[in-house]
Design a protein around this motif. Structure first.
Motif, short mmCIF file in Angstrom:
data_model
loop_
_atom_site.label_atom_id
_atom_site.label_comp_id
_atom_site.label_asym_id
_atom_site.label_seq_id
_atom_site.Cartn_x
_atom_site.Cartn_y
_atom_site.Cartn_z
N ALA A 360 0.84 -1.21 0.00
CA ALA A 360 0.00 0.00 0.00
C ALA A 360 0.87 1.26 0.00
CB ALA A 360 -0.93 0.00 1.21
N ASN A 361 2.01 1.18 0.69
CA ASN A 361 2.94 2.31 0.72
C ASN A 361 3.49 2.57 -0.68
OD1 ASN A 361 5.80 3.21 0.63
ND2 ASN A 361 5.54 3.54 2.84
N LEU A 362 3.85 1.50 -1.39
CA LEU A 362 4.38 1.65 -2.75
C LEU A 362 3.30 2.24 -3.66
CD1 LEU A 362 6.38 -1.70 -3.26
CD2 LEU A 362 7.09 0.41 -2.12
N GLN A 363 2.07 1.77 -3.49
CA GLN A 363 0.97 2.25 -4.32
C GLN A 363 0.73 3.75 -4.09
OE1 GLN A 363 -2.76 0.24 -3.73
NE2 GLN A 363 -3.78 1.39 -5.37
N ASN A 364 0.70 4.14 -2.80
CA ASN A 364 0.51 5.56 -2.46
C ASN A 364 1.55 6.44 -3.13
OD1 ASN A 364 -1.68 5.53 -0.87
ND2 ASN A 364 -0.53 5.15 1.04
N ARG A 365 2.79 6.00 -3.02
CA ARG A 365 3.87 6.82 -3.57
C ARG A 365 3.79 6.87 -5.10
NH1 ARG A 365 8.52 3.80 -1.07
NH2 ARG A 365 9.86 5.14 -2.34
N ALA A 366 3.45 5.73 -5.70
CA ALA A 366 3.31 5.71 -7.16
C ALA A 366 2.20 6.68 -7.59
CB ALA A 366 3.00 4.30 -7.65
N GLU A 367 1.11 6.70 -6.82
CA GLU A 367 -0.01 7.60 -7.16
C GLU A 367 0.37 9.06 -6.96
OE1 GLU A 367 -3.12 5.93 -4.77
OE2 GLU A 367 -3.61 4.41 -6.30
N ARG A 368 1.19 9.32 -5.97
CA ARG A 368 1.62 10.69 -5.71
C ARG A 368 2.64 11.16 -6.74
NH1 ARG A 368 5.17 11.82 -2.00
NH2 ARG A 368 4.86 9.82 -0.99
N GLN A 399 10.64 -16.75 -7.70
CA GLN A 399 9.58 -16.18 -6.90
C GLN A 399 9.35 -14.72 -7.25
OE1 GLN A 399 9.50 -17.77 -2.69
NE2 GLN A 399 11.57 -18.24 -3.29
N GLU A 400 8.16 -14.45 -7.77
CA GLU A 400 7.84 -13.08 -8.15
C GLU A 400 7.33 -12.32 -6.93
OE1 GLU A 400 5.07 -13.30 -11.37
OE2 GLU A 400 6.69 -13.65 -12.81
N LEU A 401 7.70 -11.06 -6.84
CA LEU A 401 7.22 -10.23 -5.75
C LEU A 401 6.26 -9.18 -6.32
CD1 LEU A 401 10.63 -9.50 -3.98
CD2 LEU A 401 8.78 -10.92 -3.10
N PRO A 402 5.11 -8.98 -5.67
CA PRO A 402 4.20 -7.94 -6.15
C PRO A 402 4.81 -6.56 -5.88
CG PRO A 402 3.39 -8.87 -4.09
CD PRO A 402 4.60 -9.68 -4.48
N THR A 403 4.56 -5.61 -6.76
CA THR A 403 5.12 -4.27 -6.58
C THR A 403 4.25 -3.23 -7.29
OG1 THR A 403 7.14 -2.95 -6.80
CG2 THR A 403 6.63 -4.42 -8.63
N TRP A 404 4.61 -1.96 -7.10
CA TRP A 404 3.96 -0.87 -7.84
C TRP A 404 5.02 -0.08 -8.59
CZ3 TRP A 404 -1.02 0.63 -8.87
CH2 TRP A 404 -2.01 -0.13 -8.26
N CYS A 405 4.67 0.28 -9.82
CA CYS A 405 5.58 1.07 -10.66
C CYS A 405 4.85 2.33 -11.12
CB CYS A 405 5.97 0.29 -11.90
SG CYS A 405 6.83 -1.25 -11.58
N ILE A 406 5.63 3.22 -11.72
CA ILE A 406 5.04 4.30 -12.50
C ILE A 406 5.40 3.98 -13.95
CG2 ILE A 406 4.93 6.78 -12.89
CD1 ILE A 406 6.43 6.80 -10.00
N ALA A 407 4.38 3.85 -14.80
CA ALA A 407 4.61 3.52 -16.20
C ALA A 407 4.62 4.81 -17.00
CB ALA A 407 3.53 2.58 -16.71
N LEU A 439 9.18 1.59 -17.03
CA LEU A 439 8.63 1.33 -15.70
C LEU A 439 9.64 1.76 -14.64
CD1 LEU A 439 6.93 -2.20 -15.89
CD2 LEU A 439 5.99 0.05 -16.46
N LEU A 440 9.17 2.59 -13.72
CA LEU A 440 10.00 2.96 -12.57
C LEU A 440 9.40 2.26 -11.37
CD1 LEU A 440 10.32 6.73 -13.41
CD2 LEU A 440 12.01 4.94 -13.81
N ASP A 441 10.16 1.33 -10.80
CA ASP A 441 9.63 0.43 -9.78
C ASP A 441 9.91 0.98 -8.39
OD1 ASP A 441 9.09 -1.80 -8.09
OD2 ASP A 441 9.36 -3.13 -9.80
N LEU A 442 8.84 1.11 -7.59
CA LEU A 442 8.97 1.67 -6.25
C LEU A 442 9.62 0.68 -5.27
CD1 LEU A 442 7.75 4.54 -5.37
CD2 LEU A 442 7.01 3.72 -7.57
N LYS A 443 9.66 -0.61 -5.62
CA LYS A 443 10.21 -1.63 -4.72
C LYS A 443 11.64 -1.28 -4.30
CE LYS A 443 8.85 -5.68 -3.60
NZ LYS A 443 7.78 -5.75 -2.57
N THR A 444 12.43 -0.75 -5.25
CA THR A 444 13.84 -0.49 -4.96
C THR A 444 14.14 1.00 -4.77
OG1 THR A 444 14.13 -0.66 -7.35
CG2 THR A 444 14.84 -2.54 -6.03
N LEU A 445 13.09 1.81 -4.75
CA LEU A 445 13.29 3.26 -4.59
C LEU A 445 13.16 3.63 -3.11
CD1 LEU A 445 13.61 5.83 -6.46
CD2 LEU A 445 11.16 6.17 -6.09
N PHE A 446 14.22 4.17 -2.53
CA PHE A 446 14.12 4.59 -1.13
C PHE A 446 13.22 5.82 -1.07
CE2 PHE A 446 18.34 2.55 -1.33
CZ PHE A 446 18.11 1.54 -0.42
#
Ligand code: PLP
Length: 472
Positions: A360-368, A399-407, A439-446
């Motif tokens: 949810a944190n990744l999603q919030n940041r992607a939306e912002r 093993q795939e990990l779910p994540t949020w990106c900005i496309a 795709l900019l992936d929030l998983k690895t973005l501090f």
């Protein structure tokens, strides 16, 4: 031609020009003078070799060109980057980032002298790995521990010390190549041990190992399939069975688990990773893993296990060639201390905090961030995008990990061109291209880099040519 040569300005004259004067302040006089001389030498031979007369640039322009040339020569490829690829252990981007405490420890030790091999109480010579071995014993329950340069080195050393000139039995399905030319069979050969392959690529049974044991056998070895998976019709000999077989024949069991999970990573969605303590409890004599994978520490290779084989390993001459320096020790010790408290580890070891950040944190940041990126000149469209990623770095292949990106779709030009200009900025940004979008992936973005990411986009202006092309 002689005229042209005579018209080349002198070094001193050029050094008076603003671009080079400024460069002297930024770099150093010696470097700039050396650069100007070098450039002028090249220019003279060009003039001499030219068939017709060459036209010299004006002294001002020449100074500008030389300044650019020297600057390019001084620019290094190695620098901090923003990893928005979503690959947590990206070998190309340096694998695990270090915890602040590890960075601080390195700095403290690096700046001056340190009690690396001196016991502060007695003043006598001490063992440089005493602290790190103590921590590793406590964290893993192993009798003994040794640290070397990396896991490839750990494999080489373990085989040389424990099986040199004798045979090691390995499953054919595990003779792996792990990125950047680490080929287990090659490393084994260098160690002097003879490799005895058993089974087939997809199936190796305990009976295959048993049948291969002979008077020359020194050890059985298991290697974790870190960066690939053989799926479908497969069979692998279980570790406890291998241990029983090894010990029943007075052989050693060596287990290369690769990524070094201290505990079960199922909570992070990585249930299939081998765990150090599980391997030790199953009875493996020596367990090998990297320090800069799931442990989240500095590059190193760690060997833990029973006292007797580890003593042989520590005394082998190769140990001296593969030993780690004081900075690696300082960073590893600081990282291991954080691991003593699981909650603290999750908060302060970057790899674990990235892994444990709620979706949810990744999603919030992607939306912002999406509208902020969409507002920049180079972006056509930017939208939050649910995706999956991998841990990478020779860990956890399937093993795939779910994540949020900005496309992102570029405003002008190709997505490759946008990706390239993002990589060549002052803080290079790395994303991944999928179906013509970046795709900019929030998983690895501090989180602290969210603003830096937006700024990197703001710095990019579309080139006038691109705008023109689009307008026509
Ligand atoms: C990553 C890996 C290695 C190599 O480790 P380095 O620390 O990169 O030398 C060896 N074996 C396995 C199973 C691995 O996953």
């Amino acid at each position: 031609m002689t005229n042209v040569l005579q018209n080349i300005p002198s070094v001193n004259e050029l050094l008076e020009r603003p671009p080079l004067r400024q460069l002297v302040e930024r770099v150093s006089r010696t470097t700039v003078v050396g650069g100007v001389r070098h450039f002028l030498d090249n220019l003279r031979s060009e003039v001499q070799q030219a068939a017709a007369d060459v036209e010299l640039p004006s002294p001002g322009e020449l100074a500008e060109r030389i300044a650019q040339w020297i600057t390019a020569d001084q620019t290094l490829n190695l620098r901090p980057v923003i990893n928005a690829t979503g690959v947590l252990l990206h070998t190309g981007l340096g694998r695990a980032p270090l915890a602040d405490a590890a960075v601080q420890a390195m700095q403290d030790i690096a700046r001056g002298y340190a009690s690396l091999e001196v016991d502060v109480t007695s003043g006598q010579r001490s063992e440089r790995q005493a602290d790190v071995a103590h921590l590793l014993r406590r964290l893993t329950g192993a009798e003994s521990a040794v640290v070397v340069n990396n896991n490839a080195g750990a494999t080489l050393l373990a085989l040389a010390a424990l099986a040199g000139e004798r045979e090691v039995i390995v499953s054919r399905g595990e003779l792996v190549e792990i990125g950047g030319s680490f080929r287990l069979p090659d490393v084994m050969q260098f160690s002097g041990a003879r490799l005895r392959e058993v089974g087939t690529t997809n199936k190796t049974r305990l009976a295959d190992f048993a049948a291969a044991i002979g008077p020359q056998t020194a050890a059985l070895m298991r290697v974790h399939a870190s960066n690939y998976a053989i799926v479908g019709f497969t069979e692998r000999a279980p570790l406890d069975g291998l241990v029983e077989l090894a010990h029943g024949n007075k052989l050693l069991m060596i287990d290369d688990i690769g990524s070094g999970a201290l505990h079960d990573f199922a909570a992070y969605g990585l249930g299939d990773e081998p765990v150090i303590t599980t391997s030790l409890r199953a009875g493996a004599d020596v367990v090998l893993f990297s320090g800069d994978k799931l442990l989240g520490g500095p590059q190193c290779g760690i060997l833990v296990g029973r006292e007797e084989p580890l003593r042989r390993i520590a005394r082998h001459p190769l140990m001296r060639a593969l030993r780690v320096d004081k900075l690696t020790l300082a960073a590893l010790i600081a990282t291991l201390r954080l691991h003593q408290d699981r909650e603290r580890a999750e908060q302060s070891i970057p790899l674990l905090s990235l892994l444990s950040t709620p979706l949810a944190n990744l999603q919030n940041r992607a939306e912002r961030l999406a509208p902020q990126l969409a507002a920049t000149a180079v972006v056509g469209q930017a939208e939050p995008f649910a995706a999956t990623t991998f841990v990478g770095g020779g860990s956890v292949p399937t093993q795939e990990l779910p994540t949020w990106c900005i496309a992102i779709s570029p405003a002008h030009g190709s997505v490759d061109a946008l990706a390239q200009s993002l990589r060549t900025g002052p803080i290079p940004v790395f994303g991944r291209i999928q179906k013509d979008r970046l795709l900019l992936d929030l998983k690895t973005l501090f989180p602290r880099q969210d603003i830096e990411l937006v700024e990197a986009f703001q710095r990019l202006e579309p080139s006038p040519k691109e705008v023109e092309n689009d307008a026509s």
